[in-house]
Scaffold this active site. Structure first.
Site, PDB file in Angstrom:
ATOM      1  N   GLU A  46       0.506  -1.347  -0.828  1.00  0.00           N
ATOM      2  CA  GLU A  46       0.090   0.262   0.465  1.00  0.00           C
ATOM      3  C   GLU A  46       1.307   1.265   0.046  1.00  0.00           C
ATOM      4  O   GLU A  46       2.273   1.524   0.529  1.00  0.00           O
ATOM      5  CB  GLU A  46      -0.574  -0.228   1.349  1.00  0.00           C
ATOM      6  CG  GLU A  46      -2.264  -0.269   0.619  1.00  0.00           C
ATOM      7  CD  GLU A  46      -3.009  -1.781   1.452  1.00  0.00           C
ATOM      8  OE1 GLU A  46      -3.805  -2.656   0.685  1.00  0.00           O
ATOM      9  OE2 GLU A  46      -1.982  -2.232   1.514  1.00  0.00           O
ATOM     10  N   THR A  47       0.714   2.216  -0.224  1.00  0.00           N
ATOM     11  CA  THR A  47       0.675   3.566  -0.086  1.00  0.00           C
ATOM     12  C   THR A  47      -0.105   4.641   0.094  1.00  0.00           C
ATOM     13  O   THR A  47      -1.071   4.218  -0.583  1.00  0.00           O
ATOM     14  CB  THR A  47       0.999   3.907  -1.895  1.00  0.00           C
ATOM     15  OG1 THR A  47       2.256   2.966  -2.503  1.00  0.00           O
ATOM     16  CG2 THR A  47       1.396   5.374  -1.995  1.00  0.00           C
TER      17      THR A  47
END
Length: 263
Positions: A46-47
């Site tokens: 995830e970002t």
């Protein structure tokens, strides 16, 4: 355009452990296409992106392929960035998100997430694809939460040694699959597979513990528990069930800081 970028390891007290996440602080939203492109370029589970609001911050999370409704480790990482790197002056943060308001507070070296507890129910008919993906291992029971399936196994060893068929798992109509069992040295262990979201196996999954915590609280007759996610990188979590909310505590280590150049 230049944007700050941080990469951190969440749910661990050492670099190269836990779950890596990227965090990109913003003053206003970029286009969805640009944020998805940044997440794909980072190629991490995830970002997270956040922007300031009057009540705190609005946060969004992207895997390399899709935007997701909830992510624990990248929220923990975002709070660390604000508390330790971006000079946020308070001990609590409220993040507005697709899953409602998420609170994070500091407790010494630990950060504590406050998330909504998942609602789970037992599957009367086991999904054939899940049973096929698990091979010779037969789950004690299979449950379904809001976004994930959960298969309960007999032992920690089964969870650690499991090698599911990722291609078959990817056909299940869910965000992913939680695999769990009682722990040998902690209350429970887990692993999380999400090929549907572009992640074969997630190293440490805070959001999965909104499902795991109410389940194990009921099974063990206790509301405060210690947990391990027994992926290759591994992660340590402390969880607490408080009514319809779950507290998930972990530590974070900074790996890198840099600048994104766009256009």
């Amino acid at each position: 355009m230049q944007l700050s970028l941080y990469q951190l390891d969440a749910f661990t007290d050492k670099v190269f452990g836990g779950n890596p996440a990227a965090v990109v602080p913003l003053t206003s939203w970029l286009s969805d296409e640009t944020m998805q492109a940044i997440a794909a370029e980072n190629n991490l589970a995830e970002t997270a992106f956040y922007v300031p609001t009057e009540a705190g911050f609005h946060i969004r999370w992207f895997t390399p392929t899709v935007e997701v409704d909830l992510c624990g480790h990248a929220t923990l990482a975002s709070a660390y960035v604000l508390f330790s790197l971006e000079n946020y002056a308070h001990d609590e943060i409220n993040f507005d998100s697709r899953s409602g308001v998420l609170n994070v507070r500091k407790e010494g070296d630990w950060l504590v997430l406050n998330f909504p507890a998942d609602s789970i129910h037992k599957q009367l008919l086991s999904p054939p694809a899940l049973l096929e993906a698990l091979g010779e291992i037969s789950p004690v029971e299979i449950l379904r939460g809001k976004t994930d399936f959960m298969a309960v196994l007999e032992s920690e060893e089964q969870v650690r040694t499991l090698q599911p068929d990722i291609i078959v798992l990817s056909t299940l109509p869910a965000r992913g699959v939680i695999i769990t069992a009682p722990g040998d040295s902690v209350d429970f262990v887990s692993r999380f597979f999400a090929p549907q979201s572009g992640i074969a196996e997630d190293p440490v999954t805070g959001s999965a513990h909104t499902t795991l915590t109410p389940y194990w609280a009921d099974k063990l007759g206790k509301t405060e528990m210690e947990a391990l996610q027994v992926s290759a990188r591994g992660g340590v979590l402390k969880t607490k069930l408080i009514g319809d909310r779950v507290e998930i505590a972990g530590q974070v280590k900074l790996y890198l800081r840099g600048t994104i150049e766009i256009g």
